[in-house]
Scaffold this motif. Structure first.
Motif, PDB file in Angstrom:
ATOM      1  N   ASP A  72      -3.109  -5.703  -1.965  1.00  0.00           N
ATOM      2  CA  ASP A  72      -4.391  -5.325  -2.850  1.00  0.00           C
ATOM      3  C   ASP A  72      -3.747  -4.665  -3.853  1.00  0.00           C
ATOM      4  OD1 ASP A  72      -6.432  -4.027  -3.748  1.00  0.00           O
ATOM      5  OD2 ASP A  72      -7.397  -2.995  -2.108  1.00  0.00           O
ATOM      6  N   GLY A  73      -3.848  -5.413  -4.918  1.00  0.00           N
ATOM      7  CA  GLY A  73      -3.224  -4.850  -6.246  1.00  0.00           C
ATOM      8  C   GLY A  73      -4.034  -4.004  -7.206  1.00  0.00           C
ATOM      9  N   GLU A  74      -5.346  -4.143  -7.049  1.00  0.00           N
ATOM     10  CA  GLU A  74      -6.255  -3.211  -7.638  1.00  0.00           C
ATOM     11  C   GLU A  74      -6.290  -1.670  -7.024  1.00  0.00           C
ATOM     12  OE1 GLU A  74      -7.999  -3.743 -10.366  1.00  0.00           O
ATOM     13  OE2 GLU A  74      -7.343  -5.725 -10.386  1.00  0.00           O
ATOM     14  N   ASN A  75      -6.015  -1.580  -5.932  1.00  0.00           N
ATOM     15  CA  ASN A  75      -5.929  -0.268  -5.054  1.00  0.00           C
ATOM     16  C   ASN A  75      -4.653   0.234  -4.967  1.00  0.00           C
ATOM     17  OD1 ASN A  75      -8.889   0.168  -5.090  1.00  0.00           O
ATOM     18  ND2 ASN A  75      -8.891  -1.587  -3.784  1.00  0.00           N
ATOM     19  N   GLY A  76      -3.557  -0.614  -4.795  1.00  0.00           N
ATOM     20  CA  GLY A  76      -2.172  -0.185  -4.760  1.00  0.00           C
ATOM     21  C   GLY A  76      -2.102  -0.079  -3.148  1.00  0.00           C
ATOM     22  N   VAL A  77      -2.460  -1.077  -2.384  1.00  0.00           N
ATOM     23  CA  VAL A  77      -2.161  -1.098  -1.017  1.00  0.00           C
ATOM     24  C   VAL A  77      -1.504  -2.180  -0.441  1.00  0.00           C
ATOM     25  CG1 VAL A  77      -3.465  -0.990   1.118  1.00  0.00           C
ATOM     26  CG2 VAL A  77      -4.672   0.507  -0.708  1.00  0.00           C
ATOM     27  N   LEU A  78      -0.696  -2.004   0.370  1.00  0.00           N
ATOM     28  CA  LEU A  78      -0.137  -3.091   1.094  1.00  0.00           C
ATOM     29  C   LEU A  78       0.043  -2.988   2.606  1.00  0.00           C
ATOM     30  CD1 LEU A  78       1.885  -5.503   1.299  1.00  0.00           C
ATOM     31  CD2 LEU A  78       3.854  -3.969   1.051  1.00  0.00           C
ATOM     32  N   ARG A  79      -0.550  -4.025   3.569  1.00  0.00           N
ATOM     33  CA  ARG A  79      -1.008  -3.840   4.773  1.00  0.00           C
ATOM     34  C   ARG A  79      -0.054  -4.887   5.522  1.00  0.00           C
ATOM     35  NH1 ARG A  79      -4.907  -0.329   5.908  1.00  0.00           N
ATOM     36  NH2 ARG A  79      -6.350   0.284   4.179  1.00  0.00           N
ATOM     37  N   TYR A  80       0.582  -4.605   6.359  1.00  0.00           N
ATOM     38  CA  TYR A  80       0.985  -5.624   7.207  1.00  0.00           C
ATOM     39  C   TYR A  80       0.054  -5.797   8.399  1.00  0.00           C
ATOM     40  CZ  TYR A  80       5.430  -5.111   5.251  1.00  0.00           C
ATOM     41  OH  TYR A  80       6.620  -5.096   4.321  1.00  0.00           O
ATOM     42  N   HIS A  81      -0.587  -7.163   8.716  1.00  0.00           N
ATOM     43  CA  HIS A  81      -1.581  -7.339   9.958  1.00  0.00           C
ATOM     44  C   HIS A  81      -2.571  -6.228  10.017  1.00  0.00           C
ATOM     45  CE1 HIS A  81       0.520 -10.730  11.381  1.00  0.00           C
ATOM     46  NE2 HIS A  81       1.572 -10.312  11.601  1.00  0.00           N
ATOM     47  N   GLY A  82      -3.110  -6.057   8.755  1.00  0.00           N
ATOM     48  CA  GLY A  82      -4.204  -4.900   8.449  1.00  0.00           C
ATOM     49  C   GLY A  82      -3.665  -3.203   8.782  1.00  0.00           C
ATOM     50  N   THR A  83      -2.475  -3.067   9.103  1.00  0.00           N
ATOM     51  CA  THR A  83      -1.986  -1.986   8.930  1.00  0.00           C
ATOM     52  C   THR A  83      -1.284  -1.411   7.617  1.00  0.00           C
ATOM     53  OG1 THR A  83      -1.657  -1.899  11.605  1.00  0.00           O
ATOM     54  CG2 THR A  83      -0.485  -0.110  10.447  1.00  0.00           C
ATOM     55  N   ASN A  84      -1.601  -0.436   7.385  1.00  0.00           N
ATOM     56  CA  ASN A  84      -1.116   0.171   6.041  1.00  0.00           C
ATOM     57  C   ASN A  84       0.555   0.145   6.229  1.00  0.00           C
ATOM     58  OD1 ASN A  84      -0.061   1.869   4.020  1.00  0.00           O
ATOM     59  ND2 ASN A  84      -2.043   2.376   3.560  1.00  0.00           N
ATOM     60  N   VAL A  85       1.223  -0.489   5.352  1.00  0.00           N
ATOM     61  CA  VAL A  85       2.941  -0.266   5.696  1.00  0.00           C
ATOM     62  C   VAL A  85       3.531   1.008   5.693  1.00  0.00           C
ATOM     63  CG1 VAL A  85       3.281  -0.370   3.195  1.00  0.00           C
ATOM     64  CG2 VAL A  85       4.712  -1.541   4.624  1.00  0.00           C
ATOM     65  N   LYS A  86       2.596   2.244   4.908  1.00  0.00           N
ATOM     66  CA  LYS A  86       3.028   3.465   5.190  1.00  0.00           C
ATOM     67  C   LYS A  86       3.109   3.940   6.622  1.00  0.00           C
ATOM     68  CE  LYS A  86       2.408   8.069   3.573  1.00  0.00           C
ATOM     69  NZ  LYS A  86       1.665   9.130   2.736  1.00  0.00           N
ATOM     70  N   GLU A  87       2.224   3.536   7.516  1.00  0.00           N
ATOM     71  CA  GLU A  87       2.218   3.668   8.771  1.00  0.00           C
ATOM     72  C   GLU A  87       3.529   3.168   9.570  1.00  0.00           C
ATOM     73  OE1 GLU A  87      -1.370   3.645  11.110  1.00  0.00           O
ATOM     74  OE2 GLU A  87      -2.704   3.704   9.131  1.00  0.00           O
TER      75      GLU A  87
END
Length: 361
Positions: free
Chosen positions: A20-35
């Motif tokens: 998600d480039g607009e909001n600066g989010v990366l998810r693996y299988h729906g989970t925020n990569v940070k977690e």
């Protein structure tokens, strides 16, 4: 509608990652990569990316055993690597070695098993050719080490510090997967013809070799080397801006805000603050450079990208530039494999059209 380079064209439906480039989010299988990055190991995140679930203790043990199986290259792969001239690049050695895994015996394995074995094998291939180039003896794998520890061990022959392992592992987990990038697309196109996983990974490595895709961190390293000391940050950056040079490590084609991977790498560097001068320099330089870019290029919103901190981490563990793209591939082979498996399950050959613009006689 013609879109040069297929920019913006949707080619696949995927459940693997959301960028998600607009909001600066990366998810693996729906989970925020940070977690995932903060709480789990390389092995656990790789399992998650390939299986869309976290492993149980038994599943993780089985996964690790198969990963370690990949550390012991088949004899024919070793012979091919031994025959390669040391003057060819590490990326070319990787491409050649992985292609030779396509034996009848290997291809009889389930594709998931193939993916895990190749993931385990790639660091061995890299370290083997790297040390050959330096005229150094091969370091055998150590099964008491994790995937990341073992990679550093085979490269250098010394037990890595906890700081080195944490810094590199954070980078590897964050760069495993990032949507339909050039190398991932190449892998999916290859397997869409009903080719095999080694062929798809070979295509991906060939694509990753190009400096427009896999070579950016080395340019950031040159910037950090030029700065050398925090007292020189303003001098170096203002000179580059004055000369119209690009400040490497800032700005991203997809992210319109901060690259979420750079945020997490920054946090890792801050946790390790005081343990390495290059990580300290990177965190201090980033803040000052963003201020200077905002001053001299207002409205451009040039945030730090993942390559900036990747370069700092590589430098902190004394990794030469020749190993940057190969190390990127150590992580991304997991994403390539996940996409290949998804493509096999939803088969459709890629067959875009071309528009003839030449002469008609």
């Amino acid at each position: 509608m013609f879109q040069k380079g297929l920019k913006g064209v949707v080619a696949v439906h995927t459940k693997i990652s959301l960028v998600d480039g607009e909001n600066g989010v990366l998810r693996y299988h729906g989970t925020n990569v940070k977690e995932l990055v903060l709480d789990y190991s390389f092995e656990q995140v790789a399992y998650f990316l390939l299986n869309d679930k976290l492993p149980t203790e038994v599943e993780l043990q089985q996964f690790n055993e198969k990963l370690k199986e990949g550390r012991y290259l088949p004899l024919h792969v070793q012979k091919v690597m031994d025959a390669l001239p040391k003057t060819i690049s590490i990326m070319d050695a990787m491409r050649t070695a992985i292609s030779t895994f396509s034996t009848a015996e290997f291809l009889q394995m389930q594709i998931m098993e193939q993916a895990i074995v190749l993931t385990g094998a790639l660091p061995v291939v890299i370290s083997r050719h790297y040390r050959k180039q330096l005229g150094l003896p091969i370091i055998e794998a150590n099964d008491n080490f994790s995937h990341t520890e073992n990679y550093l061990w085979m490269l250098n022959g010394t037990i890595p510090t906890s700081t080195q392992v944490e810094a590199l592992e954070t980078y590897l987990k964050l760069t495993m997967e990032h949507g339909l990038n050039a190398s991932t697309f190449a892998a999916r196109v290859t397997v869409s013809t009903e080719s095999d996983l080694p062929a798809a990974v070979t295509s991906a490595i060939g694509t990753m070799k190009g400096p427009l895709h896999g070579g950016a961190p080395s340019e950031v390293l040159n910037l950090l080397e030029e700065i050398k000391d925090e007292s020189r940050i303003q001098l170096v950056i203002e000179e580059k801006i004055k000369n119209g040079e690009k400040v490497m490590g800032f700005g991203h084609r997809i992210y319109k805000t901060e690259d979420p991977r750079s945020i997490l790498l920054r946090e890792a560097c801050l946790r390790l603050q005081g343990s390495d001068p290059w990580l300290d320099l990177a965190t201090k330089a980033e803040k000052e450079i963003i201020g200077l870019l905002d001053k001299y290029k207002p409205g451009r919103k040039l945030y730090t990208n993942v390559e900036f901190y990747a370069a700092a981490i590589m430098r902190s563990i004394d990794m030469p530039a020749a190993l940057f793209t190969p190390t990127f591939s150590v992580a991304r082979i997991v994403g390539w494999s996940a996409h290949v498996i998804e493509q096999v399950d939803d088969q459709a050959i890629f067959r875009p059209q071309s528009l003839y613009v030449g002469k008609i006689k």
